[in-house]
Enzyme design. Structure first.
Site, PDB file in Angstrom:
ATOM      1  N   ASN A  74      23.386  14.746 -63.416  1.00 40.10           N
ATOM      2  CA  ASN A  74      22.461  14.895 -64.538  1.00 40.10           C
ATOM      3  C   ASN A  74      21.684  16.204 -64.493  1.00 40.10           C
ATOM      4  OD1 ASN A  74      22.800  12.478 -66.122  1.00 40.10           O
ATOM      5  ND2 ASN A  74      21.884  11.359 -64.427  1.00 40.10           N
ATOM      6  N   GLY A  75      21.027  16.476 -63.388  1.00 41.23           N
ATOM      7  CA  GLY A  75      20.232  17.703 -63.292  1.00 41.23           C
ATOM      8  C   GLY A  75      21.082  18.940 -63.428  1.00 41.23           C
ATOM      9  N   GLU A  76      22.276  18.892 -62.860  1.00 44.26           N
ATOM     10  CA  GLU A  76      23.185  20.031 -62.923  1.00 44.26           C
ATOM     11  C   GLU A  76      23.630  20.281 -64.360  1.00 44.26           C
ATOM     12  OE1 GLU A  76      22.603  18.529 -59.042  1.00 44.26           O
ATOM     13  OE2 GLU A  76      23.343  17.437 -60.787  1.00 44.26           O
ATOM     14  N   HIS A 103      36.605  17.035 -78.495  1.00 44.90           N
ATOM     15  CA  HIS A 103      35.629  16.930 -79.586  1.00 44.90           C
ATOM     16  C   HIS A 103      34.489  17.934 -79.487  1.00 44.90           C
ATOM     17  CE1 HIS A 103      36.673  12.507 -80.765  1.00 44.90           C
ATOM     18  NE2 HIS A 103      37.739  13.278 -80.669  1.00 44.90           N
ATOM     19  N   ARG A 114      28.090  11.509 -55.898  1.00 44.92           N
ATOM     20  CA  ARG A 114      27.793  10.239 -55.229  1.00 44.92           C
ATOM     21  C   ARG A 114      28.240   9.035 -56.043  1.00 44.92           C
ATOM     22  NH1 ARG A 114      21.841  12.068 -53.210  1.00 44.92           N
ATOM     23  NH2 ARG A 114      22.532  13.180 -51.342  1.00 44.92           N
TER      24      ARG A 114
END
Length: 161
Positions: A74-76, A103, A114
């Site tokens: 997510n952060g990446e 798309h 992880r």
């Protein structure tokens, strides 16, 4: 194809193994860090540099994509998406890998190291790299709207107004 890779400490092992896989498949791999395990490293600079390199390569006509890893991805993904011209997609299965390219013409894939086995990660990335953008008018139009907002803040008129 040139593949730009970045990670945090949680994805370092996956990144190293993936680079070997991609090179053996004939891709040119550029590693944007980190270079060693540090459990308190800060991933944003690594991911932003990888994303900047994808944009620069694509602007120069080089066939390039990016891969960013973290514990969840997510952060990446968020960091990569701060770079103008990047469309980073968080991928968690083969379908999301394929749809991100078909798309959304995503040019960076983000994966939670992880969350998956190495074999799953390889299958997602291979599918992402191997899937072309559909070029369908509706997708081109939507991507253009995102780019317009990114460039100058413009949006289509609010239909409720």
């Amino acid at each position: 194809m040139r593949i730009h890779i970045a990670t945090d400490h949680a994805g370092l092992d996956f990144s190293t193994r993936l680079q070997e896989h991609l090179r053996s498949a004939g891709h040119e791999v550029v590693d944007h860090g980190p270079v060693e395990y540090d459990p308190v490293d800060d991933y944003p600079a690594f991911c932003i540099r990888a994303a900047q390199a994808v944009v620069a390569d694509q602007a120069a006509g080089v066939d390039a994509l990016g891969v960013v890893f973290g514990g969840s991805g997510n952060g990446e993904q968020i960091a990569a998406n701060k770079v103008q011209g990047i469309r980073a997609a968080l991928v968690w299965n083969l379908s999301t890998a394929e749809l991100a390219r078909e798309h959304n013409d995503a040019n960076v894939v983000s994966i939670g190291a992880r969350q998956h086995t190495f074999e799953e990660v390889v299958s997602f990335i291979d599918r992402f790299i191997g899937t072309p953008f559909s070029g369908d008018e509706r997708h081109v139009r939507r991507i253009r709207q995102i780019a317009d907002f990114e460039r100058d803040g413009s949006l289509l008129p609010d239909p409720r107004a």
